[in-house]
Design an enzyme around this catalytic site. Structure first.
Site, short mmCIF file in Angstrom:
data_model
loop_
_atom_site.label_atom_id
_atom_site.label_comp_id
_atom_site.label_asym_id
_atom_site.label_seq_id
_atom_site.Cartn_x
_atom_site.Cartn_y
_atom_site.Cartn_z
N HIS A 1 4.90 0.07 -0.59
CA HIS A 1 5.68 -0.77 0.33
C HIS A 1 4.73 -1.83 0.86
O HIS A 1 3.51 -1.69 0.75
CB HIS A 1 6.30 0.05 1.47
CG HIS A 1 5.30 0.60 2.42
ND1 HIS A 1 4.53 1.71 2.14
CD2 HIS A 1 4.92 0.18 3.65
CE1 HIS A 1 3.71 1.95 3.16
NE2 HIS A 1 3.93 1.04 4.09
N HIS B 1 0.84 -1.19 0.00
CA HIS B 1 0.00 0.00 0.00
C HIS B 1 0.88 1.24 0.00
O HIS B 1 2.09 1.17 0.16
CB HIS B 1 -0.99 0.01 1.17
CG HIS B 1 -0.38 0.22 2.52
ND1 HIS B 1 -1.08 0.66 3.61
CD2 HIS B 1 0.89 0.05 2.97
CE1 HIS B 1 -0.29 0.73 4.66
NE2 HIS B 1 0.91 0.37 4.30
N HIS C 1 3.50 -5.10 3.77
CA HIS C 1 3.43 -5.61 5.13
C HIS C 1 2.96 -7.05 5.11
O HIS C 1 2.22 -7.47 4.22
CB HIS C 1 2.42 -4.80 5.97
CG HIS C 1 2.81 -3.39 6.19
ND1 HIS C 1 3.77 -3.01 7.11
CD2 HIS C 1 2.37 -2.25 5.62
CE1 HIS C 1 3.90 -1.70 7.09
NE2 HIS C 1 3.06 -1.20 6.19
N GLU D 1 -0.17 -4.54 11.68
CA GLU D 1 0.56 -4.13 10.50
C GLU D 1 2.03 -4.52 10.63
O GLU D 1 2.68 -4.89 9.66
CB GLU D 1 0.41 -2.62 10.30
CG GLU D 1 0.92 -2.14 8.97
CD GLU D 1 0.57 -0.69 8.72
OE1 GLU D 1 -0.27 -0.45 7.84
OE2 GLU D 1 1.12 0.18 9.41
N ASP E 1 -4.82 -10.67 -0.13
CA ASP E 1 -3.50 -11.29 -0.13
C ASP E 1 -2.78 -11.08 -1.45
O ASP E 1 -3.33 -11.31 -2.52
CB ASP E 1 -3.61 -12.79 0.17
CG ASP E 1 -2.26 -13.42 0.46
OD1 ASP E 1 -1.42 -12.76 1.11
OD2 ASP E 1 -2.05 -14.57 0.05
N HIS E 2 -1.52 -10.62 -1.35
CA HIS E 2 -0.66 -10.35 -2.48
C HIS E 2 -1.29 -9.35 -3.45
O HIS E 2 -1.18 -9.48 -4.67
CB HIS E 2 -0.24 -11.65 -3.20
CG HIS E 2 0.78 -12.40 -2.43
ND1 HIS E 2 0.44 -13.22 -1.37
CD2 HIS E 2 2.14 -12.43 -2.52
CE1 HIS E 2 1.55 -13.75 -0.87
NE2 HIS E 2 2.59 -13.27 -1.53
N CYS F 1 6.06 5.77 4.51
CA CYS F 1 4.86 5.04 4.06
C CYS F 1 4.19 5.73 2.87
O CYS F 1 3.28 5.18 2.27
CB CYS F 1 3.87 4.88 5.20
SG CYS F 1 4.48 3.83 6.52
#
Length: 135
Positions: A40, A15, A42, A125, A80-81, A34
């Site tokens: 980037h 994100h 998490h 996070e 996810d991903h 961020c």
């Protein structure tokens, strides 16, 4: 007597925290690294808590197999991903902060869990930064 059952899940996602109406300098000042324009990622850890009365027939507050399936379908498959900003509709106009992600997850799950059960989302996070949302 009420009992809370919990199911832990995870997803990996990228994100960027930023506001389109701000300059890159202002975004960097507020959101720090961020706000990286190249995004980037998490490794998010999710805990879904469901609170309610124990069903005397089954002994369950909620069948954890059912909860696992709901989380997989509604959250893991959707997030996810993924690049949250680009690939998840809710974040096209909503900054994907941990707070907002937790709220979106809560709303998605609230629609799938019986009304008489309370729902709480805890989203990590990082191992040290997490938020809790319960509606």
């Amino acid at each position: 007597m009420k009992v809370t059952v919990n199911r832990k899940a995870h997803f990996n996602a990228a994100h960027r925290l930023y506001r389109k109406d701000w300059t890159d300098e202002k975004n960097l000042e507020v959101f720090g690294k961020c706000s990286n324009p190249h995004y980037h990622g998490h490794n998010y850890e999710l805990i879904v808590g469901v609170t309610g009365e124990i069903d005397p027939e089954t002994g369950f507050v909620m069948n954890l197999k059912t909860l696992k399936q709901i989380i997989r379908e509604e959250i893991e498959e959707a997030f996810d991903h993924k690049n949250l900003n680009e690939e998840v509709a809710a974040f096209k106009t909503l900054n994907p902060t941990a707070e907002n992600i937790a709220m979106v997850i809560w709303k998605k799950l609230r629609n799938k869990i019986q009304e008489n059960l309370d729902l709480q989302i805890t989203l990590y996070e990082t191992p040290r930064n997490f938020v809790t949302f319960s509606g």
